[in-house]
Design an enzyme around this catalytic site. Structure first.
Site, mmCIF file in Angstrom:
data_model
loop_
_atom_site.group_PDB
_atom_site.id
_atom_site.type_symbol
_atom_site.label_atom_id
_atom_site.label_comp_id
_atom_site.label_asym_id
_atom_site.label_seq_id
_atom_site.Cartn_x
_atom_site.Cartn_y
_atom_site.Cartn_z
ATOM 1 N N ASP A 117 -11.202 -0.456 -0.047
ATOM 2 C CA ASP A 117 -12.067 0.724 -0.677
ATOM 3 C C ASP A 117 -12.675 -0.180 -2.026
ATOM 4 O O ASP A 117 -13.153 0.865 -2.811
ATOM 5 C CB ASP A 117 -11.122 1.906 -0.912
ATOM 6 C CG ASP A 117 -10.036 1.654 -1.851
ATOM 7 O OD1 ASP A 117 -9.601 0.458 -2.211
ATOM 8 O OD2 ASP A 117 -9.510 2.577 -2.370
ATOM 9 N N GLU A 168 5.866 -7.776 4.212
ATOM 10 C CA GLU A 168 5.699 -6.701 2.916
ATOM 11 C C GLU A 168 6.821 -7.364 2.056
ATOM 12 O O GLU A 168 7.901 -7.827 2.581
ATOM 13 C CB GLU A 168 5.882 -5.352 3.241
ATOM 14 C CG GLU A 168 5.983 -4.521 2.002
ATOM 15 C CD GLU A 168 4.701 -4.503 1.186
ATOM 16 O OE1 GLU A 168 3.723 -4.218 1.746
ATOM 17 O OE2 GLU A 168 4.841 -4.901 0.021
ATOM 18 N N THR A 221 -4.639 4.972 5.964
ATOM 19 C CA THR A 221 -3.526 4.393 5.202
ATOM 20 C C THR A 221 -3.122 5.385 4.045
ATOM 21 O O THR A 221 -3.849 6.023 3.550
ATOM 22 C CB THR A 221 -3.229 3.005 4.909
ATOM 23 O OG1 THR A 221 -4.150 2.737 3.711
ATOM 24 C CG2 THR A 221 -4.009 2.323 6.112
ATOM 25 N N LYS A 222 -1.965 4.996 3.386
ATOM 26 C CA LYS A 222 -1.389 5.790 2.231
ATOM 27 C C LYS A 222 -2.368 5.395 0.977
ATOM 28 O O LYS A 222 -2.969 6.273 0.311
ATOM 29 C CB LYS A 222 0.008 5.259 1.918
ATOM 30 C CG LYS A 222 0.343 6.376 0.806
ATOM 31 C CD LYS A 222 1.950 6.207 0.858
ATOM 32 C CE LYS A 222 2.382 6.908 -0.103
ATOM 33 N NZ LYS A 222 3.918 7.277 -0.267
ATOM 34 N N PHE A 223 -2.548 4.139 1.031
ATOM 35 C CA PHE A 223 -3.427 3.687 0.096
ATOM 36 C C PHE A 223 -4.876 3.981 0.191
ATOM 37 O O PHE A 223 -5.346 4.336 -0.725
ATOM 38 C CB PHE A 223 -3.459 2.131 -0.241
ATOM 39 C CG PHE A 223 -3.992 1.323 -1.453
ATOM 40 C CD1 PHE A 223 -3.282 1.347 -2.543
ATOM 41 C CD2 PHE A 223 -5.153 0.898 -1.369
ATOM 42 C CE1 PHE A 223 -3.819 0.877 -3.747
ATOM 43 C CE2 PHE A 223 -5.780 0.495 -2.547
ATOM 44 C CZ PHE A 223 -4.813 0.356 -3.728
ATOM 45 N N ASP A 269 6.543 -13.446 1.421
ATOM 46 C CA ASP A 269 5.111 -13.526 0.856
ATOM 47 C C ASP A 269 4.426 -14.008 2.273
ATOM 48 O O ASP A 269 4.979 -14.957 3.110
ATOM 49 C CB ASP A 269 5.026 -14.904 -0.168
ATOM 50 C CG ASP A 269 3.463 -15.353 -0.153
ATOM 51 O OD1 ASP A 269 2.665 -14.581 0.040
ATOM 52 O OD2 ASP A 269 3.518 -16.565 -0.525
ATOM 53 N N ASP A 279 -4.162 -5.661 -1.869
ATOM 54 C CA ASP A 279 -4.449 -5.513 -3.401
ATOM 55 C C ASP A 279 -5.561 -5.894 -3.883
ATOM 56 O O ASP A 279 -6.045 -7.117 -3.763
ATOM 57 C CB ASP A 279 -3.175 -6.180 -4.066
ATOM 58 C CG ASP A 279 -1.953 -5.282 -3.744
ATOM 59 O OD1 ASP A 279 -1.769 -4.212 -4.219
ATOM 60 O OD2 ASP A 279 -0.898 -6.470 -3.557
ATOM 61 N N LYS A 291 -9.793 -6.425 -11.976
ATOM 62 C CA LYS A 291 -10.401 -7.075 -13.017
ATOM 63 C C LYS A 291 -10.750 -8.647 -12.656
ATOM 64 O O LYS A 291 -10.007 -9.254 -11.996
ATOM 65 C CB LYS A 291 -9.143 -7.159 -13.947
ATOM 66 C CG LYS A 291 -8.888 -5.880 -14.630
ATOM 67 C CD LYS A 291 -7.697 -6.026 -15.752
ATOM 68 C CE LYS A 291 -7.208 -4.762 -16.099
ATOM 69 N NZ LYS A 291 -5.905 -4.514 -16.663
HETATM 70 C C1 LIG Z 1 -2.450 -1.764 -1.896
HETATM 71 S S1 LIG Z 1 -1.222 -2.035 -1.195
HETATM 72 C C2 LIG Z 1 -1.678 -1.280 0.693
HETATM 73 C C3 LIG Z 1 -0.719 -0.915 1.459
HETATM 74 C C4 LIG Z 1 -0.624 -0.326 2.780
HETATM 75 N N1 LIG Z 1 -1.513 -1.470 3.699
HETATM 76 C C5 LIG Z 1 -1.594 0.832 2.681
HETATM 77 O O1 LIG Z 1 -2.976 0.842 3.102
HETATM 78 O O2 LIG Z 1 -1.168 1.929 2.542
HETATM 79 C C6 LIG Z 1 -0.786 -3.706 -0.666
HETATM 80 C C7 LIG Z 1 0.393 -4.279 -0.220
HETATM 81 O O3 LIG Z 1 0.512 -5.373 0.142
HETATM 82 C C8 LIG Z 1 1.658 -6.224 -0.364
HETATM 83 N N2 LIG Z 1 1.531 -7.705 -0.510
HETATM 84 C C9 LIG Z 1 0.293 -8.243 -1.360
HETATM 85 N N3 LIG Z 1 0.327 -9.435 -1.314
HETATM 86 C C10 LIG Z 1 1.354 -9.604 -0.367
HETATM 87 C C11 LIG Z 1 1.970 -10.819 0.350
HETATM 88 N N4 LIG Z 1 1.273 -12.206 -0.142
HETATM 89 N N5 LIG Z 1 2.809 -11.070 1.370
HETATM 90 C C12 LIG Z 1 3.097 -9.565 1.411
HETATM 91 N N6 LIG Z 1 2.953 -8.600 1.086
HETATM 92 C C13 LIG Z 1 1.878 -8.526 0.086
HETATM 93 C C14 LIG Z 1 1.888 -5.425 -1.828
HETATM 94 O O4 LIG Z 1 3.345 -5.300 -1.936
HETATM 95 C C15 LIG Z 1 1.621 -3.984 -1.444
HETATM 96 O O5 LIG Z 1 2.431 -3.253 -0.676
#
Ligand SMILES: C[S@@+](CC[C@H](N)C(=O)[O-])C[C@H]1O[C@@H](n2cnc3c(N)ncnc32)[C@H](O)[C@@H]1O
Length: 218
Positions: free
Chosen positions: A165, A79, A195-197, A106, A129, A133
């Site tokens: 989703d 993360e 999950t939270k999201f 990353d 994520d 868009k």
């Molecule tokens: C939409 S959130 C979902 C978080 C969690 N999995 C949930 O379902 O509640 C996506 C997460 O992925 C992380 N993230 C996105 N790209 C990433 C990357 N390349 N490396 C590490 N984390 C990443 C973001 O910081 C974010 O916290």
């Protein structure tokens, strides 16, 4: 050289004092520092066990729940979001979990540099994520190069479990992973906590799709 397109943008987000303290005190204990060298999972966890990698663990509640429910497996959560990493670290310490470590970096670079080929029993990609868009679609994590990289890191018969989703991202994930020669689709049977999201998406009336792909045995 142009900078690679990342699947995240690091925003200035509020880290609570407890999360900041967790980052300072617990990251050295439960974190794995990013490095350009492959890790030795046996050395990291002090045992040989199936290794599961989670990409984008967010605030980490689900990560904790899964690691707690599967003591026979080892887990690495990746993360980039500081408050999320801090929150996860606090929960690891509170539960004294010995089978979960965190990398704050990353995920693409972690996979490329730190994870040996064929080292992973599974990859969890829960609610990446969505970048809804069109002009941002290039930021979506699941692209052909990612599929090839992820597949290479799985053991034969290992799996990648993705959930989203966003229907058009689900379609993209399905298309991209189906086109990867090292992967094959499998019926989704994997259970996972909400999950939270996901909870937020469901509240907005979204429907969720889980996709499961196996690394071919050749
Ligand atoms: C939409 S959130 C979902 C978080 C969690 N999995 C949930 O379902 O509640 C996506 C997460 O992925 C992380 N993230 C996105 N790209 C990433 C990357 N390349 N490396 C590490 N984390 C990443 C973001 O910081 C974010 O916290």
């Amino acid at each position: 050289m142009t900078a690679p397109i990342r699947s995240y943008v690091l925003r200035q987000s509020r880290t609570t004092p407890a999360q900041r303290r967790a980052l300072e005190e617990l990251l050295p204990k439960y974190g794995i520092a990013f490095s350009l060298h492959p890790i030795d999972p046996q050395q990291v966890f002090g045992r040989t066990a199936p290794l599961v990698l989670e990409i984008g663990s967010g605030m980490g509640e689900t990560t904790i729940e899964i690691a707690h429910a599967h003591p026979q497996n080892d887990f690495i959560a990746i993360e980039v979001h500081g408050p999320g990493v801090g929150s996860l670290l606090k929960q690891i310490a509170a539960q004294e979990l010995s089978n979960l470590r965190v990398i704050r970096h990353d995920a693409v670079e972690v996979l490329e540099q730190m994870i040996p080929d064929g080292a992973l029993a599974a990859i969890h990609l829960f609610f990446p994520d969505p970048w809804p868009k069109k002009r941002h679609h290039k930021r979506r994590l699941v692209q052909p190069a990612f599929a090839a990289l992820a597949a290479r890191k799985l053991i034969h018969g290992g799996y990648l479990h993705a959930a989203t989703d966003w229907p058009d991202y689900a379609a993209q994930i399905e298309r991209v992973l189906s086109a990867e020669p090292l992967l094959e689709p499998a019926p989704h049977k994997q259970q996972r906590p909400r999950t939270k999201f996901e909870q937020r998406g469901l509240g907005l009336g979204h429907s969720v799709r889980d996709l499961l792909f196996l690394r071919r045995k050749k």
